[in-house]
Design a protein around this motif. Structure first.
Motif, PDB file in Angstrom:
ATOM      1  N   ASN A 113       0.796  -1.252   0.065  1.00  0.00           N
ATOM      2  CA  ASN A 113      -0.032  -0.082  -0.008  1.00  0.00           C
ATOM      3  C   ASN A 113       0.605   1.221   0.016  1.00  0.00           C
ATOM      4  O   ASN A 113       0.717   2.124  -0.771  1.00  0.00           O
ATOM      5  N   THR A 117       0.681   3.721  -3.211  1.00  0.00           N
ATOM      6  CA  THR A 117       0.163   5.066  -3.090  1.00  0.00           C
ATOM      7  C   THR A 117       0.973   6.044  -3.287  1.00  0.00           C
ATOM      8  O   THR A 117       0.886   7.045  -4.108  1.00  0.00           O
ATOM      9  N   GLY A 133      -5.365   9.106   1.194  1.00  0.00           N
ATOM     10  CA  GLY A 133      -4.828   7.818   1.555  1.00  0.00           C
ATOM     11  C   GLY A 133      -5.538   7.278   2.405  1.00  0.00           C
ATOM     12  O   GLY A 133      -6.272   7.723   3.353  1.00  0.00           O
ATOM     13  N   THR A 166       4.053   9.102   2.368  1.00  0.00           N
ATOM     14  CA  THR A 166       3.707   8.555   1.012  1.00  0.00           C
ATOM     15  C   THR A 166       3.598   9.979   0.170  1.00  0.00           C
ATOM     16  O   THR A 166       3.460   9.717  -1.086  1.00  0.00           O
ATOM     17  N   ILE A 168       0.668  11.775   0.457  1.00  0.00           N
ATOM     18  CA  ILE A 168      -0.641  11.989   0.252  1.00  0.00           C
ATOM     19  C   ILE A 168      -0.997  13.417   0.894  1.00  0.00           C
ATOM     20  O   ILE A 168      -0.279  13.917   1.863  1.00  0.00           O
ATOM     21  N   TYR A 171      -5.884  12.045   4.605  1.00  0.00           N
ATOM     22  CA  TYR A 171      -5.910  10.755   5.102  1.00  0.00           C
ATOM     23  C   TYR A 171      -7.530  10.381   5.695  1.00  0.00           C
ATOM     24  O   TYR A 171      -7.845  11.026   6.416  1.00  0.00           O
TER      25      TYR A 171
END
Ligand SMILES: [Zn+2]
Length: 283
Positions: A113, A117, A133, A166, A168, A171
């Motif tokens: 993941n 991601t 994410g 990541t 992102i 979240y």
């Protein structure tokens, strides 16, 4: 033109602690009803679309419809792809110019993941789009995606690492909320969202918003839930709108009156959420 990026809508909401409603539009009637509601309430709005809806209409039709309808209003709106486990679908939407996607890698291992991601974040960056994410599955099946079990909680350090590393923008934390209709009052993990926001200072997304009490909304928004997803209540409003109209007017065959009535129901529903989430008057 008032189409903006997801951060342009969520940053001020996160800073001022109000919530922006993200409704799962399914067609032109719902999309226009929602955008009109935002205009009338002077509220920012996130139009989000499920993967099933993308497969039904096609990413370009949805994007064109959105661009056209959004250009008629003065409030900020953005187009977001909801729970997408398939990088190929995310890619087609990003290439079609959508503003953001939720890459749902909750079925993958943490490592997979994390990597996937990160790849979606890179892909989104090329078109100036943002990524939501998800690490642990939100309980409940929505448009064919998800499971009846909430995923097992990970150590909070892992969640923080995922959020921070990541790339992102926001979240979806597992905090006890669920998709679909609630069969019992959920136990919300307020401490978890608080710890995540304290550690990352990043905006959170509340999934499973339909059916929560105003008090739960207020507490979670105050803690940093800047995007609040409403899907089930929109579906209910839409279906009940048709049912009620046709039952009350069995002799009526004017389609524009019928869909106009359903559209008005959607608009009223959306406006009631803007009030509850504190976004009314913010645009
Ligand atoms: Zn969700």
């Amino acid at each position: 033109m008032t189409i903006v990026s997801l951060p342009e809508i969520m940053d001020p909401a996160f800073q001022q602690r109000y919530g922006v409603a993200a409704f799962n539009a399914v067609d032109d009637i719902t999309m226009d009803g929602l955008i009109r509601a935002a205009e009338e309430s002077r509220s920012p709005l996130i139009i989000q679309i499920s993967v099933k809806t993308v497969l039904f209409w096609g990413e370009d039709v949805i994007k064109d419809m959105f661009t056209n309808m959004a250009s008629r209003v003065a409030v900020p709106v953005t187009l977001h792809l909801d729970h997408c486990p398939d990088p190929a679908v995310a890619e087609t939407c990003l290439k079609a110019g959508w503003n953001s996607v939720l890459f749902d890698g909750s079925k993958l291992s943490y490592e997979e993941n994390f990597v996937k991601t990160g790849e979606i974040v890179k892909m989104a960056g090329k078109t100036g789009a943002s990524v939501e994410g998800e690490l642990v599955a939100v309980r409940g099946v929505e448009d064919g995606i998800g499971s009846e079990q909430e995923g097992g909680l990970l150590p909070i350090a892992k969640e923080i690492e995922f959020i921070q590393e990541t790339g992102i923008y926001c979240y979806a934390p597992p905090i006890g909320t669920a998709h679909g209709f609630y069969k019992a009052t959920p136990t919300i993990r307020y401490d978890r969202i608080q710890q995540l926001v304290d550690a990352t200072q990043m905006p959170m997304v509340l999934h499973g918003g339909s059916g929560l009490s105003n008090e739960v909304f207020s507490r979670l928004i105050a803690l940093g839930a800047a995007k609040v997803n409403i899907s089930t209540d929109l579906k209910k409003t839409f279906a009940d709108g048709f049912r009620t109209y046709l039952e009350e007017k069995p002799e009526e065959y004017n389609p524009l009156k019928l869909i106009g009535s359903v559209k008005d129901d959607v608009t009223e529903m959306a406006k009631s959420y803007f009030k509850i989430f504190g976004s009314e008057g913010k645009a």
